[in-house]
Design a protein around this motif. Structure first.
Motif, PDB file in Angstrom:
ATOM      1  N   ALA A  25       0.830  -1.204   0.000  1.00  0.00           N
ATOM      2  CA  ALA A  25       0.000   0.000   0.000  1.00  0.00           C
ATOM      3  C   ALA A  25       0.869   1.261   0.000  1.00  0.00           C
ATOM      4  N   PHE A  26       1.931   1.269   0.797  1.00  0.00           N
ATOM      5  CA  PHE A  26       2.838   2.424   0.801  1.00  0.00           C
ATOM      6  C   PHE A  26       3.554   2.559  -0.541  1.00  0.00           C
ATOM      7  N   ARG A  27       3.887   1.431  -1.153  1.00  0.00           N
ATOM      8  CA  ARG A  27       4.529   1.467  -2.467  1.00  0.00           C
ATOM      9  C   ARG A  27       3.588   2.042  -3.521  1.00  0.00           C
ATOM     10  N   LYS A  28       2.315   1.669  -3.464  1.00  0.00           N
ATOM     11  CA  LYS A  28       1.325   2.212  -4.393  1.00  0.00           C
ATOM     12  C   LYS A  28       1.230   3.731  -4.234  1.00  0.00           C
ATOM     13  N   ALA A  29       1.213   4.184  -2.990  1.00  0.00           N
ATOM     14  CA  ALA A  29       1.172   5.624  -2.736  1.00  0.00           C
ATOM     15  C   ALA A  29       2.422   6.306  -3.283  1.00  0.00           C
ATOM     16  N   GLU A  30       3.560   5.680  -3.077  1.00  0.00           N
ATOM     17  CA  GLU A  30       4.821   6.254  -3.573  1.00  0.00           C
ATOM     18  C   GLU A  30       4.793   6.395  -5.086  1.00  0.00           C
ATOM     19  N   LEU A  31       4.345   5.368  -5.772  1.00  0.00           N
ATOM     20  CA  LEU A  31       4.314   5.391  -7.240  1.00  0.00           C
ATOM     21  C   LEU A  31       3.348   6.449  -7.772  1.00  0.00           C
ATOM     22  N   GLU A  32       2.371   6.823  -6.957  1.00  0.00           N
ATOM     23  CA  GLU A  32       1.399   7.831  -7.370  1.00  0.00           C
ATOM     24  C   GLU A  32       1.734   9.213  -6.826  1.00  0.00           C
ATOM     25  N   GLY A  33       2.972   9.365  -6.324  1.00  0.00           N
ATOM     26  CA  GLY A  33       3.457  10.681  -5.919  1.00  0.00           C
ATOM     27  C   GLY A  33       3.283  11.035  -4.468  1.00  0.00           C
ATOM     28  N   PHE A  34       2.986  10.044  -3.628  1.00  0.00           N
ATOM     29  CA  PHE A  34       2.763  10.326  -2.208  1.00  0.00           C
ATOM     30  C   PHE A  34       3.708   9.494  -1.343  1.00  0.00           C
ATOM     31  N   ARG A  35       4.990   9.745  -1.502  1.00  0.00           N
ATOM     32  CA  ARG A  35       5.989   9.055  -0.686  1.00  0.00           C
ATOM     33  C   ARG A  35       5.906   9.578   0.746  1.00  0.00           C
ATOM     34  N   PRO A  36       6.071   8.725   1.754  1.00  0.00           N
ATOM     35  CA  PRO A  36       5.999   9.205   3.147  1.00  0.00           C
ATOM     36  C   PRO A  36       7.135  10.183   3.441  1.00  0.00           C
ATOM     37  N   LYS A  37       6.890  11.105   4.365  1.00  0.00           N
ATOM     38  CA  LYS A  37       7.912  12.091   4.719  1.00  0.00           C
ATOM     39  C   LYS A  37       9.102  11.430   5.409  1.00  0.00           C
ATOM     40  N   ARG A  38       8.811  10.447   6.247  1.00  0.00           N
ATOM     41  CA  ARG A  38       9.876   9.707   6.937  1.00  0.00           C
ATOM     42  C   ARG A  38      10.065   8.347   6.263  1.00  0.00           C
ATOM     43  N   SER A  39      11.222   7.766   6.475  1.00  0.00           N
ATOM     44  CA  SER A  39      11.485   6.436   5.940  1.00  0.00           C
ATOM     45  C   SER A  39      10.707   5.392   6.742  1.00  0.00           C
ATOM     46  N   ILE A  40      10.346   4.307   6.068  1.00  0.00           N
ATOM     47  CA  ILE A  40       9.654   3.192   6.731  1.00  0.00           C
ATOM     48  C   ILE A  40      10.456   1.922   6.480  1.00  0.00           C
ATOM     49  N   LEU A  41      10.812   1.240   7.561  1.00  0.00           N
ATOM     50  CA  LEU A  41      11.517  -0.032   7.481  1.00  0.00           C
ATOM     51  C   LEU A  41      10.536  -1.158   7.765  1.00  0.00           C
ATOM     52  N   PHE A  42      10.416  -2.078   6.804  1.00  0.00           N
ATOM     53  CA  PHE A  42       9.597  -3.273   6.970  1.00  0.00           C
ATOM     54  C   PHE A  42      10.534  -4.384   7.427  1.00  0.00           C
ATOM     55  N   LEU A  43      10.384  -4.783   8.674  1.00  0.00           N
ATOM     56  CA  LEU A  43      11.376  -5.634   9.323  1.00  0.00           C
ATOM     57  C   LEU A  43      10.754  -6.956   9.774  1.00  0.00           C
ATOM     58  N   HIS A  44      11.119  -8.032   9.072  1.00  0.00           N
ATOM     59  CA  HIS A  44      10.659  -9.371   9.425  1.00  0.00           C
ATOM     60  C   HIS A  44      11.755 -10.032  10.257  1.00  0.00           C
TER      61      HIS A  44
END
Length: 345
Positions: A168-187
């Protein structure tokens, strides 16, 4: 008489201090503004029960043999996660093609093979050095007495939730809405044998812990516990107010404007005999003064048994809980300031 006046003065001072503190908390609660709420809802809508179900039936299948730390099934699970991020074009923070943070054998309990955490991230547009961690453990109990412990809820549910949140965050990024802060997806690996994956990460952080603004940890969000059989619209929230009351109020406001789940706090009590606050990977981050939320559905009759299978997951509830976590992450990644700590009051 003098003692009476002194006592009265102390009581008055205490009363004033309590009023000032109450006013600060009230002002804090009222100051929280939801950031781009309509956008958050739009991208949360891309998280579906069907997608979660498809991924979980793979992740909690017999092919992965219960995902015991360092064993073949856990390696397959790690590759499954890395392949997803590659397919979505979500980068690794280590190197473009290296999604694994290797944990050597000598770090882990005796008899455990080398394992790895799986990491992917989206770089922030304005404050890339500040990082929100969304975590969940990928390992489970493996095979015991010739029976596979599938771990669909524990923690297949959290693992696939992170994938859908990342998508979902990637979809937002591709449409011009990258988050202001970095997000780490940590498994994280090796949670079941003592939170070893998160311990290794905090000893060898990819991003400095001082710049880690919060940790949202997901561990079992796909089932209904015995206390909620007639009301599945809930989630346990643990730890949100321990270090940052602002995080607690952010969580509540996001929920009230999005999924409207019933937020249960009974396991957040400091005298809770289950001690869940200390039993999943968020606690390793909390020990470093990083605000945390632990999302949890409570234990059920299949907890840590071979019968924890994907057919028993409530996918509609899993979807709703995942959307709440996404919306909370959206708020934390995009609000103007870092969270206030309790020590700031």
């Amino acid at each position: 008489m003098k003692m009476y006046f002194l006592l009265s003065a102390f009581i008055l001072m205490g009363s004033c201090a309590e009023k000032k503190y109450a006013t600060k908390i009230k002002n804090l609660k009222e100051s929280i503004d939801i950031i781009d709420g309509d956008l958050a809802k739009k991208y949360a809508a891309s998280i579906t029960s069907e997608a979660l179900k498809t991924k979980l039936y793979q992740f909690a299948s017999s092919d992965f043999q219960g995902r015991a730390t360092g064993e073949e099934g856990q390696k397959k699970a790690s590759n499954f996660l890395a392949d997803f991020y590659k397919s979505e074009g979500i980068a690794s923070p280590i190197a473009d093609s290296t999604y694994f943070q290797t944990i050597p054998e000598d770090f882990l309990p005796e008899g455990t093979n080398t394992s790895e955490n799986v990491l992917a991230y989206i770089e922030g547009s304005e404050k890339p050095e500040e990082v929100l961690i969304i975590s969940g453990h990928l390992d489970h109990l493996g095979i015991e007495n010739d029976e596979i412990h599938f771990g669909a809820d524990d923690n297949g549910s959290g693992s696939v939730a992170i994938l859908e949140i990342a998508k979902a965050f990637r979809k937002a990024e591709l449409e011009g809405f990258r988050p202001k802060r970095s997000i780490l997806f940590l498994h994280l690996t090796a949670e079941e044998i003592g939170l070893q994956g998160s311990l290794f990460y905090t000893k060898n952080p990819i991003f400095t812990l001082e710049n880690t603004i919060a940790n949202l940890n997901i561990d079992m969000i796909g089932r209904i516990d015995p206390f909620h059989r007639n009301n599945p619209n809930y989630i346990y929230i643990i730890g949100a107010d321990r270090l940052s009351k602002e995080l607690h109020y952010v969580s509540e406001k996001v929920n009230s404007t999005t999924t409207n789940l019933h937020l249960e706090y009974k396991y957040n009590s400091e005298d809770d005999s289950n001690r869940y606050y200390y039993r999943s990977d968020h606690y390793t981050f909390a020990k470093h003064n990083i605000p945390v939320i632990f999302y949890f559905n409570g234990e059920h009759e299949d907890y840590h048994k071979p019968t924890d299978t994907p057919d028993k997951i409530n996918y509609a509830v899993l979807e709703k809980r995942t959307k709440l976590i996404f919306a909370t992450a959206w708020q934390l990644a995009n609000q103007e300031n870092k969270l206030l700590m309790n020590s700031d009051f």
